[in-house]
Every structure is written in C-alpha cells, then in structure tokens.
Design an enzyme around this catalytic site. Structure first.
Site, short mmCIF file in Angstrom:
data_model
loop_
_atom_site.label_atom_id
_atom_site.label_comp_id
_atom_site.label_asym_id
_atom_site.label_seq_id
_atom_site.Cartn_x
_atom_site.Cartn_y
_atom_site.Cartn_z
N GLU A 125 14.22 -0.99 -6.03
CA GLU A 125 13.79 0.41 -6.07
C GLU A 125 14.36 1.15 -4.86
O GLU A 125 14.22 0.68 -3.74
CB GLU A 125 12.26 0.50 -6.05
CG GLU A 125 11.74 1.89 -6.31
CD GLU A 125 10.21 1.97 -6.35
OE1 GLU A 125 9.68 2.74 -7.17
OE2 GLU A 125 9.56 1.23 -5.59
N GLY A 265 5.83 -2.46 2.37
CA GLY A 265 4.70 -3.38 2.34
C GLY A 265 4.83 -4.39 1.22
O GLY A 265 4.52 -5.57 1.37
N ALA A 266 5.30 -3.91 0.06
CA ALA A 266 5.44 -4.78 -1.10
C ALA A 266 6.22 -4.03 -2.18
O ALA A 266 6.48 -2.83 -2.05
CB ALA A 266 4.07 -5.21 -1.64
N ASN A 269 7.76 -5.59 -8.62
CA ASN A 269 8.58 -6.24 -9.66
C ASN A 269 7.67 -6.87 -10.72
O ASN A 269 6.70 -7.54 -10.38
CB ASN A 269 9.45 -7.33 -9.04
CG ASN A 269 10.19 -6.85 -7.80
OD1 ASN A 269 10.85 -5.84 -7.81
ND2 ASN A 269 10.03 -7.61 -6.72
N HIS A 299 -2.76 -2.80 -4.96
CA HIS A 299 -1.82 -1.71 -5.26
C HIS A 299 -0.71 -2.22 -6.19
O HIS A 299 -0.42 -1.61 -7.23
CB HIS A 299 -1.23 -1.20 -3.94
CG HIS A 299 -0.19 -0.13 -4.08
ND1 HIS A 299 -0.41 1.17 -3.71
CD2 HIS A 299 1.09 -0.16 -4.53
CE1 HIS A 299 0.68 1.90 -3.94
NE2 HIS A 299 1.60 1.09 -4.43
N GLU A 300 -0.10 -3.34 -5.83
CA GLU A 300 1.00 -3.86 -6.65
C GLU A 300 0.50 -4.33 -8.01
O GLU A 300 1.19 -4.17 -9.02
CB GLU A 300 1.72 -4.99 -5.91
CG GLU A 300 2.24 -4.63 -4.52
CD GLU A 300 3.03 -3.34 -4.48
OE1 GLU A 300 3.81 -3.06 -5.43
OE2 GLU A 300 2.88 -2.57 -3.50
N GLU A 322 3.10 5.99 -7.62
CA GLU A 322 2.58 5.49 -6.34
C GLU A 322 1.16 6.01 -6.06
O GLU A 322 0.32 5.29 -5.52
CB GLU A 322 3.53 5.87 -5.21
CG GLU A 322 4.90 5.23 -5.31
CD GLU A 322 4.85 3.71 -5.34
OE1 GLU A 322 3.82 3.11 -4.96
OE2 GLU A 322 5.85 3.10 -5.75
#
Length: 847
Positions: A125, A265-266, A269, A299-300, A322
């Site tokens: 990204e 942070g992460a 995928n 969050h991910e 986001e």
C-alpha cells in the site's frame, strides 16, 4: 520519482476498458541479494482494439508476450508497459528482474546482524505491488492472485492463502505453490519469507469454519514475543466483529507476522497481517505501547471486512477505510478486552493528532481530493485516520450505535468482494436509523476545519443557572458550523474528588444553542462540554471551570473527563490564548497523579514541545532546566516499578539540560543511582545513552562499544540516533552526509539518525544547516522513494530553532518553488506552520 505517478483520471480510463480476472505470479528468491526473478501471467478482458498500460517497477524486463505474440521490451518505460491492440479476452506474460528494497516499500530485504539470516516481507500500500510483479495497480481492478515462490528450503513462506507443503526444487531450494486468493485488490496481497519462527492456533468462526491462526517473528526476537497474548486478543476481536458486523470472517486463515524495519504500525494484507517489531517487547514498555498494540491488532482485523472484503473504488475513499478501522478497533478494545479505557486513549492520542492536523494549512476535507498517487501518500495523515475516526464516533452517536452496526452489516452483505464509495455506506445508515445524512455528510465530510465550543452561562445571585448556551465558532478559512451530538457534564468538588453530578446529552447546531434543560440547576464548580467525548470539536472552559481544572485536575475521577480537560488546556496553549509557561505549571503540578498511560505519554510530549519551542526565547533555558528538575523529582516520587516511573525517567533523560542533570542520567545508566523497581534494560540503557550523547559526555567510541554489546537491529537504530545527537559540528555534518549523500541506509536507520540530528539539546548546531536543508529538497524528492524522501524532509527540518530566520527561509523557498511537486510543497508548508505557531505562542508567553 519521475514516471512513477498514476492519476485518478488515468485509472478511471483504464477501468473503463479493462476488467481483471486472475494473476499467476511466479517469484524466484534464490537469484542473489539485489534482484529476484518475477514472471507474471495476467488474464483480463478489455474493449476490443483498445490500448492501455500495466504497471511495473523493475530493473530489467526480459520478455513480454500478449495473447501469444511477443511485445518489444521497449514498451516498458516510466514504470509502465504499453499494451496496444487488446482482444476481448487477453493473456499477458511479463518476465522481469525486480529489485529488493531497504525502504519498507515493495519487497523489503533485511539481514539480521545477530545471526546473518535474511528476512523478506512485502509492503504494497499504496502503489508498490508493481515493485514485485506486473499489475494493474488500482484498488477497483480486483482479481484472484495465485503465487508460486521458489526460495531456500529452510525458509517459511507466507502469503494470503494457506501455506502449502513445499516441493524440492534443487539442492537447498524448494517451491511453494499457493492456492488462488478470492477476488481482492493488489495492495493487500502479501509475501513474507525467511527463517521465521512461528506458532499456531485456531478458532471457530461464526460460520462454523475452523480458522487457522499463526504468529511469526524472526529467530533472534522470538524469545520476546508473547504469542499467546496475541492469540487471545485476536480471538476476542473475531468474536466481537463477527457478532457486530453480522458477517463471518471472509478469508481462509489469519496469520500475524512481526517483521523488521517496518514503516508503519501494521498492514492489513488479507489473511497475512504484517506488524512493526516495535510490538515485540524485548525491554519493558509503557502501558501506552501495550494498549496501542492491542488497538493495532484489532485495527488490522477490522480491515479484513472493511477494506479487504469491501474496498474503496479509488484512494479518495482511503479515509473511510482507515477511519472505520480506527473507530472499530477502539470500540472493540474498550468492549471486548481488558483495556476498558480505550476511548480515553483515543481522545489523548488520536484526537490531539486530528486537531493538530486540522489546523495546518494542508488540512483538507475528510473526503479528500485525491488526484494521483502522490496525493495518496501525503494523505496518510491525521485527517484520514484520527479526524475520520472521530467523525465516525460522532456519526454513531448521531444515528445510534445499534443502528450504526446494523447499517454496517447491511453494507458488508450487499457489497462483499466489491468496490464502493461513501454513498454506499450512508444509504445503509439512513435505512437503519431514519436520519437523513446528505446534509450531515456535506458539513462533516466535505468541508475542512475544526469548530470550537464554548459555554455561556448566566446565573442568579444564589448560583442558579438562568441561561445556558453553547456558542459554536469556526475558523475564518473554514467557516462551516456543524451539527453535534454531545454531552454536557457538571462536576463538583466533594472532598478530595471532583465528581460528575449531572450529565445531559443533546443535539447542538448553529452559532448558539440554548439549553433550556439546564436552567434552574445550581452552577457547578466545573462545566465540561463534550463530556464523554462524542463530538469532534475543540472545547473551551469558562473562567470558573478553568480555575477549578487548574487547581484540581488530578481530582477528576473519570479518566476520559481528565483527558478532555488536558486537551482543552493544550488547545488554548497552542492557540496562544494562554501562556506556555502556565501550561508547563499545569502539567508539572498534575501529571504525577494521572493514571492513564497514553494521557501521560501524550502530555509529556506536549510538555517538552512547550519547553523547547513555545516558551518565550528569553525564558527557555530556565524553563528547560525547571522541567527536567521536576521530571526527575516525579520519577523519584513515582511508585516503584510503575508505568509512570518509566515514563518520567525517559522524559527526564530527554529533557536533561544542565551538566548536573546529565550527570544524573550517567549515574542512572551506570547503576550508581538506583531507583527501586526500575531496571536499566536494553532499550532504556540506549535511551539514556542518547541523552548522554546529546549532553556531550560520551564519544562515538562509547557508542560503538554499546553497539558491540547489543549488535541488533534495534541497537543499530539507537546507535545511529546517539551519534547524530553528539553536540559537535563534525558529528552533525557526518549525520547529514550519511542521510543526504548516502542512499544505502535502511528506512529505520534514516528515521533514527534524523531524530538524533535535531535533538533539542543540540539546537545551536542546527543553524548552519538551514541553507543546506532547502538546497537538498528538490534533489531528494527526485531521487529517493516517497517514504525515504518524506522521512528526510520532515525529519531533518531544523524545527527546534523555532525562530524568525527559519520561518523566513521556509517562506522564501515556498515562494521561489511554486512549481515544485504539490506533495513536496505540502510537507514543507506543514513544517512552516509548526514554526509560525511556535512564534505566535512565544509572543503570547512573553506577555
């Protein structure tokens, strides 16, 4: 870099003639340390006879075939391959050599200094899958992706689909052939490879499927990874999201991989989330960092639905992707884990970021105009994440939380595996809530700026309220007055506590909202607008409330209410409505009693900015000395082994300004001074050494000796920071050359070196670099990747000078370079805004 951009119009034109079906990506990772072989077969339909292009960044293209016919490799230029004379059904094969990176973009290659092992991971990204394979690099051209990877047979290889058994492919080499993914966007495909350690678990989804879980990290860090805790938070998140979203987890497995030299942070995928190794705790960390890791995990995970299952059509929808994950991860953390005060953390960290970003000249509507890929890169900002998340919190309060989740569930069900725009979500929320949201969206999402809310109170002689109004103002540049759903809290002193005695939730709109429900109540000691922090707005305290807050902030029982007061005091300081010196007094008088780790962390950062840049120049030296002395006293008084003790010690070391203070830092590090409960572990020892370097009491040789004792990636980053912080012209020049003239440093060392270079304790050495800074801007922007260029442009800006000369030099560059790339000008303009604000606050402080 020239030739690597892609405009929204180009993407729309390409989408009009192309639809993608599948990619077969074959990568050979055994071809040496610089390049890997990449062979891509793309199947896609097209308007017959049309021309278009596919994206690729490669060292060399060996062969291109389209529908069985050779294409001249000269068709590859400027990160694109021109494709002419398309058929209705097309098969394109591209054979190329692609480059590993050390910038955290594309396929990043890292060699562990501990054992020499090689680790790879992808980061795609926004536009970087094209660094690994030929691809139509835009989110609305989804496809199935099937990866075949040849690599050393001792490695583990992870992608979006479950890892297959490897097949021998020669001595010491094996091939992994993954099953195709569902239809996803290219930016969430993934490849992680190397001798990673791993452990596995599983859970049962709401669909009844068993979902395999994996956690990975490199060998030399594995002993520090608490994988069982990561699994526990993951299970809690799965259960929460599947219930609230009403849609089972959409992918076949869920791996979480902690990878070296990660920029963010992460990254979400699909089924293969990558995380920064900052979240592998080899030393004691604050609760703020522990909680942030949980929020990041959730969050991910939220992105698996919002972003991966349903994806924006173009990057102007990045904010929603986001922002939703920010909002969802916070509510999930608060309601599904032990971190029940997550909304306090959100206020202290995310909202302070949002308010800061929304007052920069580069502020933009939440729904930003994204014209090209460069626009996307700079819009990973506080509007996209923090303001957007704050506005979604306000939207959930506006429509009702149950109605909000019901609308989100309907949205997932209707648009699974597709691409959407904002209106697709608002339609579902209008249906479930009955609220008309077109006007709300225009005011909140299509205009920039933050409103300020101020109470206006009239009372009788006995203290009874006779009129209560909420005054809403907007900045002149962004004059929108918005509707708010918010709370009004009344707080009274009761012994040693400041407790809430009344709360009213209401809709506020217009310049002035009269609140009849509060007439007849006795005026309290503290009136707190936006109690419970539902709204996105700066708040002001009336004179009596401000007096109460300054005297009794630590006595407010509710941590969220305290955070709101901390935030209001900081806003008034940044806006030059109250003095920086008064803010410093407020912090030093109350921070010792604060219980919330992120509130402490954020406030200490603001304290140091106030002391270093906001206090009037003639008062600054004494202010820095006083701050450091008081922080050391707080560290000594803190509970042994507590979170606050660690934070105060670290802040003291960073602030140390006199030889006596630096000597305390030295004695702490050597063990001559001992604080009960404080272990001088690896990372704290390095933080103290950076302070000693900036204080001029250690040499480059001492730093090399420390690195020899901790020859790890983290040790290397700290050593680079410490050397750059040394207070000498030669040390600063060496750091500058290593960043500006040398292109070999990895991303994390670039970031650390820049942090040491601008250490506030060495501010007097920055003046000679002002001209050099502006000279390097255009060449750096042209020659480096976006990530590295932005680290240098922001990180090397001599902001600690905070003086008129720096302001004028920055203005001059912007005036003289009006035709410079917009994204570069934005970064420089944001740097300028920080100096202009500092000068205004200094002037107020001098009064």
């Amino acid at each position: 870099m020239p030739g690597e951009n892609l405009t929204r119009i180009e993407a729309q034109e390409r989408r009009a003639v192309v639809d993608t079906q599948s990619y077969q990506v074959v990568l050979d990772l055994t071809t040496g340390p610089e390049v890997f072989r990449s062979t891509t077969t793309v199947r896609f339909t097209a308007t017959e006879g049309a021309s278009t292009f596919i994206d690729l960044i490669a060292r060399e293209v060996h062969a291109i075939t389209l529908n069985g016919s050779d294409v001249d490799v000269a068709a590859f230029a400027d990160s694109r391959i021109a494709l002419d004379g398309l058929a209705a059904e097309n098969v394109l094969v591209v054979d190329a050599d692609c480059l590993y990176t050390n910038t955290g973009e594309g396929l990043h290659r890292f060699v562990d200094p501990v054992d020499g092992e090689v680790y790879l991971y992808s980061q795609f990204e926004v536009p970087d899958s094209r660094r690994v394979f030929a691809v139509f690099e835009q989110p609305d051209l989804k496809a199935e992706f099937q990866f075949t990877i040849t690599a050393p047979d001792a490695w583990k290889v992870v992608s979006n689909s479950p890892t297959p058994d490897p097949v021998p492919a020669g001595e010491g080499v094996a091939t992994w052939t993954f099953e195709p993914t569902p239809r996803i966007s290219s930016y969430i495909t993934a490849l992680v490879a190397g001798p990673y350690e791993s452990t596995f678990s599983e859970l049962t989804s709401a669909s009844g499927r068993v979902i395999p879980l994996g956690v990975y990290a490199r060998k030399s860090l594995w002993q520090h990874l608490d994988a069982d805790y990561v699994f526990e938070k993951t299970r809690q998140g799965f259960a929460y999201y599947e219930e609230k979203f009403g849609v089972p987890y959409p992918f076949a497995k869920y791996d979480q991989l902690f990878v070296p030299e990660f920029n963010a942070g992460a990254m979400e995928n699909a089924g293969a989330v990558t995380f920064t190794e900052t979240y592998v705790f080899r030393s004691k960390v604050t609760d703020a960092v522990k909680e942030r890791r949980v929020v990041t995990i959730l969050h991910e995970l939220a992105h698996m639905w919002f972003g991966d299952l349903v994806t924006m059509k173009w990057w102007n929808g990045l904010w929603l992707n986001e922002s939703f994950a920010e909002w969802a991860s916070t509510i999930a953390t608060a309601e599904a884990t032990e971190w029940t005060e997550a909304w306090t953390t959100f206020n202290a960290m995310e909202k302070s970021w949002a308010y800061r970003q929304d007052q920069l000249p580069s502020t933009h509507p939440v729904v930003a105009e994204i014209n090209d890929l460069e626009d996307v890169q700079v819009n990973f900002d506080g509007i996209t994440y923090a303001k957007g998340g704050s506005v979604l919190k306000q939207l959930a309060a506006w429509v009702g939380i149950e109605e909000f989740f019901a609308g989100v569930s309907a949205y997932f069900q209707k648009h699974s595996w597709g691409n959407t725009e904002l209106g697709d979500l608002l339609v579902e929320l209008e249906q479930t809530s009955g609220r008309e949201l077109t006007e709300w969206s225009k005011k909140w999402l299509e205009t920039a700026g933050v409103n300020t809310l101020t109470p206006a109170v009239e009372e009788s002689v006995d203290g009874t309220i006779t009129r209560f109004s909420i005054i809403q103002t907007a900045p002149a540049d962004y004059p929108t007055i918005r509707p708010h759903r918010l709370g009004v809290g009344f707080y009274d002193l009761q012994g040693d506590r400041l407790v809430r005695v009344h709360n009213l939730e209401l809709d506020v709109d217009g310049d002035r909202t009269d609140v009849a429900e509060l007439i007849g109540h006795r005026r309290p000691d503290l009136i707190l607008l936006n109690d419970d922090d539902l709204a996105y707005a700066k708040i002001r305290l009336d004179d009596r409330s401000l007096e109460t807050a300054v005297a009794h902030l630590a006595k407010i029982e509710d941590p969220l209410a305290r955070s709101l007061v901390w935030g209001a005091a900081w806003d008034q300081t940044r806006d030059a409505e109250s003095s920086a010196s008064a803010y410093i007094d407020l912090v030093l008088g109350n921070i010792g009693s604060e219980t919330e780790s992120t509130t402490v962390r954020t406030t200490l950062g603001q304290l140091q900015l106030a002391a270093n840049s906001y206090v009037a120049p003639e008062l600054r030296t004494q202010s820095r000395i006083t701050v450091a002395d008081r922080l050391w006293a707080l560290a000594q008084d803190a509970t042994a082994g507590s979170d606050s003790q660690l934070q105060f010690v670290t802040a003291f070391a960073s602030a140390a300004a006199t030889p006596e203070q630096v000597e305390i830092v030295r004695a702490l590090r050597s063990g001559e001074i001992v604080l009960e409960g404080l272990e001088i572990d690896a990372d704290l020892s390095w933080a103290l050494l950076v302070s000693l370097a900036a204080g001029g009491v250690v040499t480059a040789g001492d730093i090399d000796e420390a690195l020899a004792a901790d020859n790890t990636a983290k040790g290397g980053e700290f050593a680079a920071q410490a050397k750059a912080a040394l207070p000498s012209a030669d040390a600063k020049q060496a750091a500058w050359r290593s960043l500006v003239e040398n292109t070999d440093l990895p991303n994390t060392v670039v970031r650390s070196t820049a942090a040491g270079f601008v250490h506030p304790a060495t501010v007097e050495y920055l003046e000679p670099f002002v001209a050099s800074y502006f000279d390097m801007l255009l060449p750096i922007w042209a020659d480096r990747s976006y990530q590295i260029a932005s680290y240098l442009i922001v990180g090397l800006y001599p902001a600690p000078l905070a003086n008129i000369a720096l302001r004028d030099a920055t203005r001059s560059w912007l005036t003289s370079n009006s035709d410079a790339p917009a994204a570069l000008r934005r970064l420089v303009a944001e740097n300028l805004a920080g100096v202009e604000r500092a000068l205004a606050v200094q002037e107020r402080d001098a009064q």
